[in-house]
Enzyme design. Structure first.
Site, short mmCIF file in Angstrom:
data_model
loop_
_atom_site.label_atom_id
_atom_site.label_comp_id
_atom_site.label_asym_id
_atom_site.label_seq_id
_atom_site.Cartn_x
_atom_site.Cartn_y
_atom_site.Cartn_z
N CYS A 45 0.84 -1.21 0.00
CA CYS A 45 0.00 0.00 0.00
C CYS A 45 0.87 1.26 0.00
O CYS A 45 0.53 2.25 -0.66
CB CYS A 45 -0.91 0.03 1.22
SG CYS A 45 -1.97 -1.42 1.38
C1 BEZ Z 1 0.52 -4.67 1.83
O1 BEZ Z 1 -0.04 -3.63 1.51
O2 BEZ Z 1 1.74 -4.78 1.83
C2 BEZ Z 1 -0.29 -5.86 2.22
C3 BEZ Z 1 -1.52 -5.70 2.81
C4 BEZ Z 1 -2.25 -6.83 3.18
C5 BEZ Z 1 -1.74 -8.09 2.92
C6 BEZ Z 1 -0.52 -8.24 2.30
C7 BEZ Z 1 0.23 -7.12 1.94
#
Ligand code: BEZ
Length: 213
Positions: A45
């Site tokens: 994200c």
């Molecule tokens: C991320 O944004 O890195 C992420 C969020 C939820 C699960 C796996 C990765």
């Protein structure tokens, strides 16, 4: 409620990093992208939001506003924004909805409990000036999205709203487009300077906006 292409994007009121908004008023007269990410302070994200912030000028040129969403509160979004600026070399420059009670997430079908019971998946909604949903995509939490592709779809939507054309596989602005099959050759002659017909239903013509780009 299951949202479908062509539905009016549901309106809502919410807190965001830029203050309270009423969604339809915030969109105004242009286009909008509403996208969810699973959680603040997560690595994928962080890269996505930094990249969207870098693309803001490209979206603005096409009269598109961008707004993110997760189920974290505003103070968390604001703290995380510091990390985005530090690690992605770009400060956040668009609002993020705080949706801790999942009101908007549920309204837009951003919760996919068989994938994750607590956090949103990665959704994108492209909304047009009539507030209609024109694109919906859903990605798993583990895969960061390609926002260049979303920009490409907006280019296609804005072009095909103005001309009787569709865009072929992997099309990019400036490349040839397809005259829609519903347009007869007779009517096509009035609207296009010419075309190459590979089949009667597959007529390629120049991007009508190529010169204007
Ligand atoms: C991320 O944004 O890195 C992420 C969020 C939820 C699960 C796996 C990765």
């Amino acid at each position: 409620m299951t949202l479908r292409l062509g539905d009016v994007a549901p309106d809502f009121e919410a807190d965001t990093t830029d203050g309270k908004i009423k969604f339809h008023d915030w969109i105004g007269a242009g286009w909008a992208i509403l996208f969810s990410h699973p959680k603040d302070f997560t690595p994928v994200c962080t890269t996505e939001l930094g990249y969207v912030a870098k693309l803001k000028g490209e979206f603005a040129k096409r009269n598109v506003k961008v707004i993110g969403l997760s189920v974290d509160p505003v103070n968390s979004h604001k703290q995380w924004a510091e990390d985005i600026k530090e690690t992605q070399g770009q400060a956040l420059n668009f609002p993020i909805v705080a949706d801790p009670d999942k009101k908007v997430a549920n309204l837009y079908g951003m919760m996919h409990p068989a994938h994750d019971e607590v956090f949103t998946v990665r959704t994108v909604f492209v909304i047009d000036p009539a507030k209609k949903i024109r694109l919906m995509i859903t990605y798993p939490q583990t895969c960061g999205r390609n926002f260049d592709e979303i920009l490409r779809v907006i280019e296609s939507l804005q072009l095909t709203d103005g001309y009787k054309v569709a865009t072929p596989v992997n099309w990019k602005p400036g490349e040839d487009v397809i005259i829609v099959p519903s347009l007869s050759d007779e009517d096509a002659k009035k609207q296009f300077s010419g075309w190459r017909a590979l089949k009667p239903y597959l007529r390629l013509t120049k991007d009508p906006r190529a010169g204007a780009r």
